[in-house]
Design a protein around this motif. Structure first.
Motif, PDB file in Angstrom:
ATOM      1  N   GLY A  52      32.612  -9.624 -14.466  1.00  0.00           N
ATOM      2  CA  GLY A  52      32.762 -11.228 -14.136  1.00  0.00           C
ATOM      3  C   GLY A  52      33.076 -11.220 -12.606  1.00  0.00           C
ATOM      4  O   GLY A  52      33.389 -12.358 -12.384  1.00  0.00           O
ATOM      5  N   ASN A  53      33.235 -10.332 -11.831  1.00  0.00           N
ATOM      6  CA  ASN A  53      33.698 -10.310 -10.437  1.00  0.00           C
ATOM      7  C   ASN A  53      32.428 -10.927  -9.578  1.00  0.00           C
ATOM      8  O   ASN A  53      31.642 -10.041  -8.724  1.00  0.00           O
ATOM      9  N   LEU A 108      29.071 -10.210  -5.348  1.00  0.00           N
ATOM     10  CA  LEU A 108      27.553 -10.433  -5.496  1.00  0.00           C
ATOM     11  C   LEU A 108      26.854 -10.098  -4.079  1.00  0.00           C
ATOM     12  O   LEU A 108      25.916  -9.411  -3.895  1.00  0.00           O
ATOM     13  N   GLY A 109      27.471 -10.701  -3.128  1.00  0.00           N
ATOM     14  CA  GLY A 109      27.244 -10.634  -1.606  1.00  0.00           C
ATOM     15  C   GLY A 109      27.100  -8.783  -1.187  1.00  0.00           C
ATOM     16  O   GLY A 109      26.403  -8.655  -0.220  1.00  0.00           O
ATOM     17  N   GLU A 110      28.051  -8.457  -1.804  1.00  0.00           N
ATOM     18  CA  GLU A 110      28.134  -6.690  -1.489  1.00  0.00           C
ATOM     19  C   GLU A 110      27.112  -5.934  -2.181  1.00  0.00           C
ATOM     20  O   GLU A 110      26.488  -4.897  -1.758  1.00  0.00           O
ATOM     21  N   VAL A 111      26.428  -6.480  -3.141  1.00  0.00           N
ATOM     22  CA  VAL A 111      25.573  -5.748  -4.005  1.00  0.00           C
ATOM     23  C   VAL A 111      23.977  -6.238  -3.718  1.00  0.00           C
ATOM     24  O   VAL A 111      23.095  -5.555  -3.711  1.00  0.00           O
ATOM     25  N   PHE A 112      23.771  -7.501  -3.579  1.00  0.00           N
ATOM     26  CA  PHE A 112      22.416  -8.286  -3.383  1.00  0.00           C
ATOM     27  C   PHE A 112      22.237  -8.462  -1.926  1.00  0.00           C
ATOM     28  O   PHE A 112      23.114  -9.071  -1.348  1.00  0.00           O
ATOM     29  N   PRO A 139      22.126 -14.053  -3.386  1.00  0.00           N
ATOM     30  CA  PRO A 139      23.338 -13.837  -4.453  1.00  0.00           C
ATOM     31  C   PRO A 139      23.776 -15.173  -4.991  1.00  0.00           C
ATOM     32  O   PRO A 139      24.453 -15.033  -6.167  1.00  0.00           O
ATOM     33  N   GLU A 140      23.657 -16.313  -4.179  1.00  0.00           N
ATOM     34  CA  GLU A 140      24.161 -17.454  -4.976  1.00  0.00           C
ATOM     35  C   GLU A 140      23.012 -18.044  -6.076  1.00  0.00           C
ATOM     36  O   GLU A 140      23.507 -18.385  -7.138  1.00  0.00           O
ATOM     37  N   ALA A 141      21.688 -17.462  -6.229  1.00  0.00           N
ATOM     38  CA  ALA A 141      21.052 -17.942  -7.256  1.00  0.00           C
ATOM     39  C   ALA A 141      21.364 -16.858  -8.349  1.00  0.00           C
ATOM     40  O   ALA A 141      21.437 -17.144  -9.589  1.00  0.00           O
ATOM     41  N   VAL A 142      21.885 -15.405  -8.000  1.00  0.00           N
ATOM     42  CA  VAL A 142      22.280 -14.556  -9.073  1.00  0.00           C
ATOM     43  C   VAL A 142      23.482 -15.246  -9.718  1.00  0.00           C
ATOM     44  O   VAL A 142      23.710 -15.252 -11.056  1.00  0.00           O
ATOM     45  N   ARG A 143      24.401 -15.764  -9.048  1.00  0.00           N
ATOM     46  CA  ARG A 143      25.598 -16.384  -9.437  1.00  0.00           C
ATOM     47  C   ARG A 143      25.230 -17.464 -10.515  1.00  0.00           C
ATOM     48  O   ARG A 143      25.938 -17.632 -11.525  1.00  0.00           O
ATOM     49  N   THR A 168      14.481  -3.801 -19.469  1.00  0.00           N
ATOM     50  CA  THR A 168      14.644  -2.978 -18.564  1.00  0.00           C
ATOM     51  C   THR A 168      14.609  -4.037 -17.219  1.00  0.00           C
ATOM     52  O   THR A 168      14.279  -5.166 -17.036  1.00  0.00           O
ATOM     53  N   VAL A 169      15.303  -3.424 -16.117  1.00  0.00           N
ATOM     54  CA  VAL A 169      14.912  -3.965 -14.686  1.00  0.00           C
ATOM     55  C   VAL A 169      14.602  -2.954 -13.708  1.00  0.00           C
ATOM     56  O   VAL A 169      15.386  -1.766 -13.811  1.00  0.00           O
ATOM     57  N   LEU A 170      13.785  -3.329 -12.827  1.00  0.00           N
ATOM     58  CA  LEU A 170      13.465  -2.426 -11.729  1.00  0.00           C
ATOM     59  C   LEU A 170      13.981  -3.168 -10.452  1.00  0.00           C
ATOM     60  O   LEU A 170      13.739  -4.100 -10.189  1.00  0.00           O
ATOM     61  N   PHE A 171      14.876  -2.435  -9.987  1.00  0.00           N
ATOM     62  CA  PHE A 171      15.445  -2.922  -8.722  1.00  0.00           C
ATOM     63  C   PHE A 171      15.102  -2.249  -7.649  1.00  0.00           C
ATOM     64  O   PHE A 171      15.034  -0.860  -7.342  1.00  0.00           O
ATOM     65  N   ARG A 172      14.392  -3.053  -6.620  1.00  0.00           N
ATOM     66  CA  ARG A 172      14.204  -2.371  -5.209  1.00  0.00           C
ATOM     67  C   ARG A 172      15.338  -2.646  -4.182  1.00  0.00           C
ATOM     68  O   ARG A 172      15.828  -3.531  -4.045  1.00  0.00           O
ATOM     69  N   PHE A 173      15.768  -1.545  -3.460  1.00  0.00           N
ATOM     70  CA  PHE A 173      16.810  -1.628  -2.449  1.00  0.00           C
ATOM     71  C   PHE A 173      16.290  -1.359  -1.242  1.00  0.00           C
ATOM     72  O   PHE A 173      15.258  -0.998  -0.839  1.00  0.00           O
ATOM     73  N   HIS A 174      17.070  -2.287  -0.177  1.00  0.00           N
ATOM     74  CA  HIS A 174      16.676  -2.081   1.097  1.00  0.00           C
ATOM     75  C   HIS A 174      18.425  -2.144   1.740  1.00  0.00           C
ATOM     76  O   HIS A 174      19.054  -2.915   1.492  1.00  0.00           O
ATOM     77  N   GLY A 175      18.499  -1.212   2.673  1.00  0.00           N
ATOM     78  CA  GLY A 175      19.953  -1.181   3.333  1.00  0.00           C
ATOM     79  C   GLY A 175      21.103  -0.978   2.482  1.00  0.00           C
ATOM     80  O   GLY A 175      22.169  -1.550   2.820  1.00  0.00           O
ATOM     81  N   GLY A 176      20.864  -0.528   1.247  1.00  0.00           N
ATOM     82  CA  GLY A 176      21.831  -0.368   0.354  1.00  0.00           C
ATOM     83  C   GLY A 176      22.145  -1.306  -0.475  1.00  0.00           C
ATOM     84  O   GLY A 176      23.160  -1.256  -1.171  1.00  0.00           O
ATOM     85  N   ARG A 177      21.358  -2.304  -0.434  1.00  0.00           N
ATOM     86  CA  ARG A 177      21.666  -3.665  -1.070  1.00  0.00           C
ATOM     87  C   ARG A 177      20.310  -3.793  -2.104  1.00  0.00           C
ATOM     88  O   ARG A 177      19.186  -3.291  -1.659  1.00  0.00           O
ATOM     89  N   ILE A 178      20.416  -4.593  -3.229  1.00  0.00           N
ATOM     90  CA  ILE A 178      19.305  -4.682  -4.102  1.00  0.00           C
ATOM     91  C   ILE A 178      18.720  -6.057  -3.425  1.00  0.00           C
ATOM     92  O   ILE A 178      19.089  -6.917  -3.209  1.00  0.00           O
TER      93      ILE A 178
END
Length: 166
Positions: free
Chosen positions: A38-39, A43-47, A78-82, A137-147
């Motif tokens: 629930g943290n 979100l802004g650090e991950v996405f 990140p706000e959409a994920v929130r 399943t989820v496929l995450f594509r990363f760029h610059g260390g973030r999703i």
């Protein structure tokens, strides 16, 4: 052209020898710390700021009815994920268990099992109090260390059946 997201600070995820290791750790962080824990402040650090979600509930532009504008693309940022996590949390007390993870280059794929108690309205279905489960399943594509992008696939029909709607 959208600006490139800044890499995650070293304090957020330990430095790893390979980008795959870092990306895999960030993907696990999303599930463990944010989705389960629930943290939402993390979100802004991950996405990435321009994160785009693709999922089974997304209507392709080609599926628009005649005379209607095409449906918008997937949720962004990140706000959409929130907002999405808050909506799921309003309807279910849930948790994810990670069953398998594969990382290669900029991509991380996770196989997961979701379980939850239906405590609030979900897509017009009143709370049933029932326990539900689904796999996905989820496929995450990363760029610059973030999703930067996520393709979500899960048994939505099975969930609706468990809620008595299918």
């Amino acid at each position: 052209m959208e600006p490139e997201p800044e890499p995650i600070a070293e304090a957020v995820v330990e430095p790893f020898a390979e980008p795959e290791e870092r990306n895999a750790a960030v993907a696990r962080r999303f599930f463990h710390e944010i989705a389960n824990g629930g943290n939402l402040d993390a979100l802004g650090e991950v996405f990435a700021a321009n994160y785009r979600r693709h999922g089974p509930d997304e209507v392709p532009e080609t599926a628009a009815r005649p005379g209607e504008p095409p449906a918008p693309g997937g949720a962004r940022g990140p706000e959409a994920v929130r907002r999405e996590l808050l909506a799921w949390r309003a309807a279910f007390d849930f948790s994810f268990e990670l069953d398998r993870q594969v990382a290669e280059g900029e991509d991380v794929v996770l196989l997961w099992t979701w379980t939850g108690w239906h405590k609030g309205e979900f897509e017009g279905i009143p709370a049933t109090g029932e326990q539900c489960a689904m796999t996905g399943t989820v496929l995450f594509r990363f760029h610059g260390g973030r999703i930067a992008e996520g393709w979500w696939h899960y048994d939505r029909l099975g969930l609706m059946h468990q809620l008595g709607a299918a």
